[in-house]
Write a protein that holds these residues in place. Structure first.
Motif, PDB file in Angstrom:
ATOM      1  N   ARG A  82       0.581  -1.233  -0.145  1.00 43.38           N
ATOM      2  CA  ARG A  82       0.094   0.169  -0.038  1.00 43.38           C
ATOM      3  C   ARG A  82       0.780   1.474   0.159  1.00 43.38           C
ATOM      4  O   ARG A  82       0.549   2.889  -0.372  1.00 43.38           O
TER       5      ARG A  82
ATOM      6  N   GLU B  13      -5.920  -8.069  -2.836  1.00 41.32           N
ATOM      7  CA  GLU B  13      -7.218  -7.056  -2.909  1.00 41.32           C
ATOM      8  C   GLU B  13      -7.915  -7.715  -3.540  1.00 41.32           C
ATOM      9  O   GLU B  13      -8.533  -8.128  -4.241  1.00 41.32           O
TER      10      GLU B  13
ATOM     11  N   GLU C 236      -0.736   6.290   2.274  1.00 43.58           N
ATOM     12  CA  GLU C 236      -1.224   4.769   1.494  1.00 43.58           C
ATOM     13  C   GLU C 236      -1.352   5.640   0.111  1.00 43.58           C
ATOM     14  O   GLU C 236      -1.708   6.693  -0.017  1.00 43.58           O
ATOM     15  N   ILE C 237      -0.885   4.138  -0.790  1.00 39.60           N
ATOM     16  CA  ILE C 237      -1.942   4.415  -2.813  1.00 39.60           C
ATOM     17  C   ILE C 237      -3.427   4.065  -2.119  1.00 39.60           C
ATOM     18  O   ILE C 237      -3.688   3.038  -1.525  1.00 39.60           O
ATOM     19  N   GLY C 238      -3.829   5.165  -3.138  1.00 38.51           N
ATOM     20  CA  GLY C 238      -4.964   5.331  -2.645  1.00 38.51           C
ATOM     21  C   GLY C 238      -6.053   3.825  -4.163  1.00 38.51           C
ATOM     22  O   GLY C 238      -7.361   3.572  -3.376  1.00 38.51           O
ATOM     23  N   GLY C 239      -5.415   4.339  -4.948  1.00 38.48           N
ATOM     24  CA  GLY C 239      -5.989   3.357  -5.860  1.00 38.48           C
ATOM     25  C   GLY C 239      -5.503   1.448  -5.404  1.00 38.48           C
ATOM     26  O   GLY C 239      -5.207   1.542  -4.838  1.00 38.48           O
ATOM     27  N   TYR C 240      -6.276   1.074  -6.543  1.00 42.92           N
ATOM     28  CA  TYR C 240      -5.928  -0.663  -6.418  1.00 42.92           C
ATOM     29  C   TYR C 240      -4.499  -0.755  -6.779  1.00 42.92           C
ATOM     30  O   TYR C 240      -4.237  -0.393  -7.775  1.00 42.92           O
ATOM     31  N   HIS C 241      -4.193  -1.713  -6.315  1.00 43.01           N
ATOM     32  CA  HIS C 241      -2.580  -2.461  -6.720  1.00 43.01           C
ATOM     33  C   HIS C 241      -2.299  -2.583  -7.524  1.00 43.01           C
ATOM     34  O   HIS C 241      -1.502  -3.000  -7.823  1.00 43.01           O
ATOM     35  N   VAL C 242      -3.189  -3.508  -8.691  1.00 38.49           N
ATOM     36  CA  VAL C 242      -3.082  -4.270  -9.508  1.00 38.49           C
ATOM     37  C   VAL C 242      -2.913  -3.227 -10.717  1.00 38.49           C
ATOM     38  O   VAL C 242      -1.526  -2.795 -11.542  1.00 38.49           O
TER      39      VAL C 242
ATOM     40  N   ALA D 214      -1.723  -0.071  -9.701  1.00 41.56           N
ATOM     41  CA  ALA D 214      -0.179   0.264  -8.858  1.00 41.56           C
ATOM     42  C   ALA D 214       0.947  -0.605  -9.692  1.00 41.56           C
ATOM     43  O   ALA D 214       2.778   0.099 -10.572  1.00 41.56           O
ATOM     44  N   ALA D 215       0.923  -2.170  -9.752  1.00 44.50           N
ATOM     45  CA  ALA D 215       2.035  -2.801 -10.162  1.00 44.50           C
ATOM     46  C   ALA D 215       2.466  -2.453 -11.357  1.00 44.50           C
ATOM     47  O   ALA D 215       3.748  -2.304 -11.364  1.00 44.50           O
TER      48      ALA D 215
ATOM     49  N   PHE E  57     -12.434  -0.382  -0.836  1.00 45.36           N
ATOM     50  CA  PHE E  57     -12.630   0.428  -1.490  1.00 45.36           C
ATOM     51  C   PHE E  57     -13.881   1.480  -2.108  1.00 45.36           C
ATOM     52  O   PHE E  57     -14.124   2.472  -2.658  1.00 45.36           O
TER      53      PHE E  57
END
Ligand SMILES: Cc1cc2nc3c(=O)[nH]c(=O)nc-3n(C[C@H](O)[C@H](O)[C@H](O)COP(=O)(O)OP(=O)(O)OC[C@H]3O[C@@H](n4cnc5c(N)ncnc54)[C@H](O)[C@@H]3O)c2cc1C
Ligand code: SF4
Ligand code: SF4
Lengths: 166, 485
Positions: A4, A36, B301-307, B309-310, B463
């Motif tokens: 995160r 997630e 923290e990152i607000g968006g989905y991890h996928v 961000a990845a 989310f």
């Protein structure tokens, strides 16, 4: 740091999506890196063998039945998160193949040597392009398969085309 | 800086034509926006500000912010981000307020298809994004005649620039790209009693549901029995020294420039904001061959989905949480940026400043619902932070406090296209229920329940927390002030 904070999954978060060594040695298998609870489930519908499951409503996380999955890659280009990879460690000679979704131009050509990158975007080494799938059914999400040293198979998740010689 | 190769898009361009910029001959494609043509030719400064003579570029690229005003063929204050380029145009950098030429302004010739009085329509829908189009489909299927009005030349709202695949489930067009969802919705409308009027702005709404429309510089009047407001949202700005320099652009503007016009916003971009929009636009920049220096996020923290961000992290773009931009560098346009780490009170931590070599700064710091038309009609409003700002108070069936007026999509609270489509459907059903007293009530209830349940599932995860909290507050307010069911 957690994913995160920097967007990078920790090894323990990936463990659950990696099959046992014995299964890996039997040939290609899907590795889903989607941890997630997001409202999404096209991967489940994409797998015609029913290998992918999401418990409860679509907000659950997907898991793969590694005994059913044969690494056919149908799910790879169906995933809007581009979070599904197919790894083949059933090859001789200390090499493995990693197949990944690649929505960039230009597409590499078979035989090209490329720079392999990790989840963190760090340079791992080199890989060789083995196959490039970009049929209409993939709807502009081509799948590129590259061969890499076997011990890089669980780390290579992207690549950079090498600069053409000046 | 035209994008020559793109993995998802093919740009269909008008013929190459000549125009004049400050006395210099340039070329561009007929029909693209003036601002895009200038940007492609390397021109970023469009005017100088009225009081401080500061250089200005465009910011929103959707005709809302007035940053891009220029003098075109002698007429000052032309919004160049939404004005199509024509051969032989004389375009001048504007300084100050501009001088109105001493000529009689003439109306363009009347269009016989669009008389001044457009008569009455059972259902008028403002906005042809996913919410408005879905509302038209739902109401149209039940036999309600609708008119959908949108200010853009092409319908689709935000969808027309979204090259990525959408989330959700089969029923919500998951794995289909945003650009293609727009096409699907338009196709569905074809056989229904629905007409879409593009290039037309709803300037005002008046008592008894009268709409004032502006089309090709001419006014029109339309009356209606029911209205759905599906006007979407506007991008938020962020204040920092030099944030007004050309090269500081909204994320939606960057998307429009690169995915609609096929013009790269710059060579190297700093993205501010790691919500889904910041992450997706960063990825789209990489796909367009533009470098992204970093994604900076003030929250820990990152607000968006991890996928999402990845995708950018594995391409080598660092995401720096607990960081902010301190200032942009440059005099005529962005030539760099200084970022720094911040403490939990959002105070910059001394000694952590880093200077980045970038020519573009992209702001993805949130959206605010467009609620002006509802305000004008007297819809009661409330500020709900979880929904992104002021919104018309609405009940579960999306009725506002004004009889016969409904709201849906980002205008009713910032969410996603998937929820916008379901809200649109629900609003369309509610309006149909009011307009068609003979409608089978059980069937209507079933359809509404289906849409509500879809919304509930989409909002069920972590989310969806903001949306759940915001909509809960709305229901409480509607209960007190009498929204609807
Ligand atoms: C970069 C980005 C990525 C996104 N990714 C996703 C995603 O992956 N999945 C997802 O579900 N959602 C996504 N979204 C969100 C989604 O695009 C929006 O939530 C959705 O478009 C909202 O739909 P809407 O119909 O309410 O508004 P919009 O799509 O904004 O449409 C509103 C329309 O109304 C018009 N309008 C407004 N006022 C007037 C007026 N007075 N007169 C005439 N016309 C008017 C506007 O010009 C516009 O065309 C993303 C958004 C962005 C910016
Ligand atoms: S690779 Fe094929 S079999 Fe395996 S999960 Fe994906 S779609 Fe199913
Ligand atoms: S389709 Fe991809 S992003 Fe969606 S749930 Fe499946 S793995 Fe996750």
């Amino acid at each position: 740091m957690s994913h995160r904070q920097d967007g990078i999954l920790e090894p323990r978060q990936i463990d659950a999506s990696v099959p046992a060594t014995e299964r890996l040695g039997r040939g290609p298998v899907a590795i889903i890196e989607c941890v997630e609870n997001i409202p999404c489930n096209p991967c489940v519908d994409a797998c015609q063998k029913g290998a992918i499951r999401i418990e409860g409503d679509m907000n659950g996380t997907p898991s793969v039945d590694f005994d059913i999955c044969d690494g056919c890659m149908l799910c790879v280009s169906a995933c809007p998160g581009l979070a599904i990879f197919v790894v083949n460690k059933g090859l001789p000679g200390g090499v493995a193949e990693v197949s990944l979704p690649y929505e960039y131009t230009p597409l590499p050509s078979v035989g090209d040597t490329v720079v392999t990158l990790s989840r963190e975007g760090a340079v791992l080494g080199e890989g060789t392009i083995q196959r490039v799938l970009s049929s209409k059914a993939l709807d502009r999400t081509p799948i590129v398969t590259l061969s890499v040293p076997a011990d890089h198979a669980m780390d290579v998740r992207h690549f950079l085309a090498k600069e053409p010689p000046a | 800086m035209r994008i020559r190769q793109h993995p998802i898009l093919e740009f269909e361009k008008g013929p190459l034509i000549e125009f004049e910029h400050d006395g210099r001959k340039l070329t561009g494609h007929e029909g693209e926006s003036i601002a895009a043509a200038l940007h492609a030719a390397g021109v970023r400064v469009l005017r100088h500000s009225i009081r401080l003579d500061r250089p200005r570029g465009f910011f929103c690229a959707i005709g809302r912010c007035s940053s891009c005003l220029m003098t075109v063929d002698g007429v000052p204050n032309v919004m160049t981000c939404v004005t199509p380029l024509k051969a032989g145009m004389r375009i001048e950098t504007q300084t100050g307020k501009g001088i109105i030429p001493d000529v009689r302004f003439t109306h363009p010739p009347a269009d016989p298809d669009y008389p001044r009085d457009l008569g009455n329509v059972p259902l008028a829908i403002v906005g042809a994004g996913p919410a408005g189009l879905s509302a038209a489909i739902a109401a149209g299927r039940l036999g309600v005649e609708c008119v959908v009005i949108d200010e853009n030349a092409v319908p689709g709202g935000q969808l027309i620039k979204q090259t990525h695949m959408f989330f959700g489930s089969k029923e919500h067009h998951a794995r289909v790209r945003g650009i293609d969802i727009g096409e699907i919705l338009l196709k569905e409308i074809e056989d229904l009693p629905v007409s879409v009027i593009t290039g037309t702005t709803v300037l005002g709404l008046y008592a008894d549901r009268v709409l004032a429309l502006l089309r090709n510089d001419r006014f029109h009047r339309l009356t209606s029995d029911s209205i759905i407001l599906a006007t979407g949202a506007s991008e938020n700005m962020l204040a920092f020294p030099n944030s007004d320099l050309p090269g500081v652009y909204g994320a939606g503007a960057v998307q429009t420039l690169m995915n609609v016009d096929g013009v790269a916003p710059g060579k190297r971009v700093l993205m501010i904001g790691a919500g889904n929009i910041g992450l997706i636009v960063s990825y789209q920049l990489l796909q367009a061959g533009v470098e992204v220096a970093a994604v900076v996020e003030g929250l820990p923290e990152i607000g968006g989905y991890h996928v999402h961000a990845a995708k950018v992290v594995r391409a080598g773009v660092p995401i720096l949480t607990s960081h902010t931009i301190l200032r942009a560098l440059g005099t005529e346009h962005v030539e760099g940026a200084v970022i720094s780490q911040i403490d939990p009170q959002w105070c910059p931590i001394e000694g952590t400043e880093v200077e980045l070599d970038v020519d573009t700064i992209c702001l993805a710091v949130g959206l605010t619902p467009n609620c002006e038309l509802g305000s004008q009609l007297g819809c009661e409003e409330a500020f709900v932070a979880e929904l992104g700002g002021r919104v018309s108070i609405h009940g579960a069936g999306l009725a506002t406090t004004v009889e016969g007026v409904y709201i849906a999509g980002d205008a009713s609270g910032i969410e996603e296209a998937s929820t916008a489509m379901l809200e649109g459907r629900l609003a369309g059903l509610s309006a149909a229920g009011r307009l068609l007293p003979d409608l089978d009530r059980n069937e209507l209830a079933r359809l509404k329940k289906e849409a509500s349940e879809g919304l509930r599932t989409l909002r069920a995860g972590p989310f969806g927390e903001h949306a759940r909290a915001g909509k809960r507050k709305m229901l409480e307010l509607a209960g007190v002030r009498g929204g609807d069911s």
